[in-house]
Design a protein around this motif. Structure first.
Motif, mmCIF file in Angstrom:
data_model
loop_
_atom_site.group_PDB
_atom_site.id
_atom_site.type_symbol
_atom_site.label_atom_id
_atom_site.label_comp_id
_atom_site.label_asym_id
_atom_site.label_seq_id
_atom_site.Cartn_x
_atom_site.Cartn_y
_atom_site.Cartn_z
ATOM 1 N N GLN A 48 0.713 -1.115 -0.121
ATOM 2 C CA GLN A 48 0.015 0.154 0.012
ATOM 3 C C GLN A 48 0.819 1.239 0.048
ATOM 4 N N GLU A 49 1.723 1.286 0.754
ATOM 5 C CA GLU A 49 2.819 2.440 0.843
ATOM 6 C C GLU A 49 3.291 2.400 -0.482
ATOM 7 N N GLN A 50 3.844 1.561 -1.151
ATOM 8 C CA GLN A 50 4.559 1.741 -2.684
ATOM 9 C C GLN A 50 3.548 2.243 -3.638
ATOM 10 N N LEU A 51 2.271 1.615 -3.465
ATOM 11 C CA LEU A 51 1.163 2.266 -4.407
ATOM 12 C C LEU A 51 0.979 3.776 -3.890
ATOM 13 N N GLU A 52 0.739 4.049 -2.735
ATOM 14 C CA GLU A 52 0.538 5.549 -2.546
ATOM 15 C C GLU A 52 1.645 6.441 -2.902
ATOM 16 N N ALA A 53 3.111 5.941 -2.723
ATOM 17 C CA ALA A 53 4.160 6.563 -3.205
ATOM 18 C C ALA A 53 4.076 6.733 -4.818
ATOM 19 N N PHE A 54 3.730 5.529 -5.617
ATOM 20 C CA PHE A 54 3.498 5.805 -6.969
ATOM 21 C C PHE A 54 2.439 6.727 -7.144
ATOM 22 N N ALA A 55 1.408 6.704 -6.677
ATOM 23 C CA ALA A 55 0.342 7.794 -6.823
ATOM 24 C C ALA A 55 0.886 9.210 -6.650
ATOM 25 N N LEU A 56 1.723 9.488 -5.782
ATOM 26 C CA LEU A 56 2.594 10.892 -5.599
ATOM 27 C C LEU A 56 3.627 11.304 -6.639
ATOM 28 N N ALA A 57 4.252 10.009 -7.259
ATOM 29 C CA ALA A 57 5.201 10.478 -8.249
ATOM 30 C C ALA A 57 4.354 10.489 -9.362
ATOM 31 N N GLU A 58 3.017 9.860 -9.782
ATOM 32 C CA GLU A 58 2.213 10.328 -10.758
ATOM 33 C C GLU A 58 1.776 11.732 -10.758
ATOM 34 N N SER A 59 1.018 11.901 -9.806
ATOM 35 C CA SER A 59 0.579 13.182 -9.536
ATOM 36 C C SER A 59 1.343 14.310 -9.543
ATOM 37 N N GLY A 60 2.645 14.282 -9.299
ATOM 38 C CA GLY A 60 3.821 15.046 -9.348
ATOM 39 C C GLY A 60 3.970 15.347 -10.903
ATOM 40 N N ARG A 61 4.196 14.431 -11.700
ATOM 41 C CA ARG A 61 4.465 14.275 -13.033
ATOM 42 C C ARG A 61 3.312 14.973 -13.795
ATOM 43 N N GLU A 62 2.192 14.592 -13.586
ATOM 44 C CA GLU A 62 0.831 15.349 -14.331
ATOM 45 C C GLU A 62 0.808 16.771 -13.868
ATOM 46 N N ARG A 63 0.922 17.092 -12.642
ATOM 47 C CA ARG A 63 0.684 18.589 -12.347
ATOM 48 C C ARG A 63 2.007 19.202 -12.784
ATOM 49 N N TYR A 64 3.123 18.893 -12.951
ATOM 50 C CA TYR A 64 4.149 19.725 -13.570
ATOM 51 C C TYR A 64 3.623 19.831 -15.195
ATOM 52 N N LEU A 65 3.291 18.916 -15.852
ATOM 53 C CA LEU A 65 3.152 19.110 -17.340
ATOM 54 C C LEU A 65 2.017 19.916 -17.296
ATOM 55 N N ALA A 66 0.809 19.921 -16.603
ATOM 56 C CA ALA A 66 -0.448 20.651 -16.672
ATOM 57 C C ALA A 66 -0.216 22.121 -16.320
ATOM 58 N N GLU A 67 0.471 22.337 -15.166
ATOM 59 C CA GLU A 67 0.660 23.512 -14.404
ATOM 60 C C GLU A 67 2.128 24.207 -14.564
ATOM 61 N N ARG A 68 2.937 23.817 -15.471
ATOM 62 C CA ARG A 68 4.284 24.240 -15.549
ATOM 63 C C ARG A 68 4.496 25.658 -15.634
ATOM 64 N N ALA A 69 3.458 26.447 -15.980
ATOM 65 C CA ALA A 69 3.958 27.796 -15.986
ATOM 66 C C ALA A 69 3.691 28.529 -14.533
ATOM 67 N N SER A 70 2.786 27.502 -13.781
ATOM 68 C CA SER A 70 2.209 28.272 -12.611
ATOM 69 C C SER A 70 3.647 28.053 -11.553
ATOM 70 N N PHE A 71 4.587 27.117 -11.954
ATOM 71 C CA PHE A 71 5.751 26.978 -11.125
ATOM 72 C C PHE A 71 7.176 27.949 -11.536
ATOM 73 N N GLY A 72 6.498 28.853 -12.195
ATOM 74 C CA GLY A 72 7.507 29.817 -12.990
ATOM 75 C C GLY A 72 8.260 29.556 -14.052
ATOM 76 N N PHE A 73 8.047 28.422 -14.665
ATOM 77 C CA PHE A 73 8.680 27.999 -15.784
ATOM 78 C C PHE A 73 7.961 28.641 -17.038
ATOM 79 N N THR A 74 8.669 29.152 -18.109
ATOM 80 C CA THR A 74 8.088 29.623 -19.257
ATOM 81 C C THR A 74 9.055 29.370 -20.301
ATOM 82 N N GLY A 75 8.526 29.303 -21.391
ATOM 83 C CA GLY A 75 9.379 28.798 -22.862
ATOM 84 C C GLY A 75 9.872 27.588 -22.615
ATOM 85 N N GLU A 76 10.706 27.188 -23.503
ATOM 86 C CA GLU A 76 11.447 25.842 -23.552
ATOM 87 C C GLU A 76 12.145 25.770 -22.508
ATOM 88 N N PRO A 77 12.446 24.461 -22.022
ATOM 89 C CA PRO A 77 13.197 24.450 -20.841
ATOM 90 C C PRO A 77 14.857 24.549 -20.887
#
Length: 359
Positions: A48-77
């Motif tokens: 269960q811990e590994q599954l929840e850690a996996f969910a955190l990793a996936e959520s972080g990946r998806e949040r970054y791709l969807a909200e990259r500008a909100s983290f202060g990144f603009t233009g090509e990396p």
């Protein structure tokens, strides 16, 4: 002494060892059962811990791709960029590294790693679970298939011979296009004066309708209905912005007819008709559902597409450029700058990996 009594006396001491043996066996069995149950509970907790850690990793990946500008990144990396995405009961450390920068013919290639870490453990004294997922990404540049300096699906009518309708790239970065692109009928009409359009060719025939409508690769229905892009400003509802900042290139969507109130830049989408009067000037992209009526000495550096409501099955009469000196010129650099906000990191298909789990 009888034989029966002798046998009884010989077996009197057997009961106590038997009781002790049975108690030992029961104790061992119970201990084994408790140990087995404890191990099973721990295995389930670990999974269960590994599954929840996996969910955190996936959520972080998806949040970054969807909200990259909100983290202060603009233009090509850049060569590398990273961010910690704080989530419920944990966080994800997202790191993006450049593998190949963008070129004129190839998109930039990047690798992403998202390491999800649990900050709340199910048992005391146990280190937090962590899991890392990976993804290959490419930098997709916002682009537009420009057919001409002015493409009109409803045809174009120019009054007078003064002005410029040029498909020669102002910044010289891309091949020249046509000055005007129109369907076979009603085509391009000029009232008075010599021919104004110039380019390669000066006037491009898009063919008969509806083939000419299909030749313009713009998802106008998606743009009108709001499913394709998100504008920075929507009118009515918001006011006309200030363009004091030269780096401000917004996407503006106007629902209905509109008269351009001042100079501007970026992407201007008008679902109805657009009127430009006086000496107004626009840099970037104009997309108009109806006709564009231009009165006065105004112009556009970038590209113009009008009559797009024909792609919705609506009847749009032949457009009228109006009177005055017009300067409508193709500028690939300003088109690219206007579309820059539509550039994004996108995922390569079948290039995701659940790389590492630790607990």
């Amino acid at each position: 002494m009888s034989p029966l009594n002798a046998r009884f006396i010989a077996r009197r001491g057997v009961a106590l060892p038997m009781v002790i043996l049975i108690m030992v066996l029961l104790t061992v069995s119970m201990t084994a059962a408790f140990t087995l149950n404890s191990n099973e509970v721990r295995v389930v907790d670990d999974q269960q811990e590994q599954l929840e850690a996996f969910a955190l990793a996936e959520s972080g990946r998806e949040r970054y791709l969807a909200e990259r500008a909100s983290f202060g990144f603009t233009g090509e990396p850049a060569v590398s960029e990273s961010v910690r995405v704080v989530l419920t009961n944990g966080y994800a450390d997202v790191v993006v590294r450049r593998m190949r920068g963008s070129t004129a013919t190839l998109p930039g290639l990047y690798s992403l790693q998202s390491r999800g870490v649990r900050t709340v453990s199910r048992r005391a004294g146990v280190p937090p679970a962590a899991r890392t997922v990976g993804q290959f990404l490419m930098w997709q540049v916002g682009s537009m298939n420009v057919r001409a300096a002015w493409t009109s699906l409803s045809g174009l009518r120019k009054n007078g011979g003064s002005g410029t309708l040029s498909g020669t790239d102002v910044c010289g970065a891309m091949p020249n296009v046509s000055g005007v692109a129109v369907p076979t009928s009603p085509g391009y009409t000029q009232n008075g004066g010599a021919s104004v359009p110039s380019g390669t060719p000066p006037i491009k025939d898009l063919g008969p309708q509806p083939a000419s409508d299909d030749s313009v690769n713009i998802d106008w229905a998606g743009i009108v209905n709001g499913g394709v892009l998100t504008p920075n400003i929507t009118i009515p509802g918001q006011g006309w912005p200030s363009f004091a900042d030269p780096n401000y290139w917004p996407i503006i969507k106007v629902n209905g007819d509109f008269t351009l109130p001042g100079d501007g830049r970026g992407v201007l989408i008008v679902t109805g008709g657009l009127t430009i009067s006086g000496a107004r000037h626009w840099d970037g992209v104009l997309m108009v559902g109806g006709n564009l009526t231009s009165n006065g000495n105004n112009g556009v550096d970038g590209t113009v597409v009008t009559g797009l409501n024909r792609k919705l099955g609506q009847v749009v009469p032949q457009g009228d450029v109006g009177n005055g000196t017009k300067t409508y010129r193709y500028d690939s650099c300003k088109v690219a700058r206007a579309l820059q906000s539509l550039s994004a990191l996108v995922e390569y298909r079948n290039a995701w990996a659940d790389n590492w789990a630790s607990y």
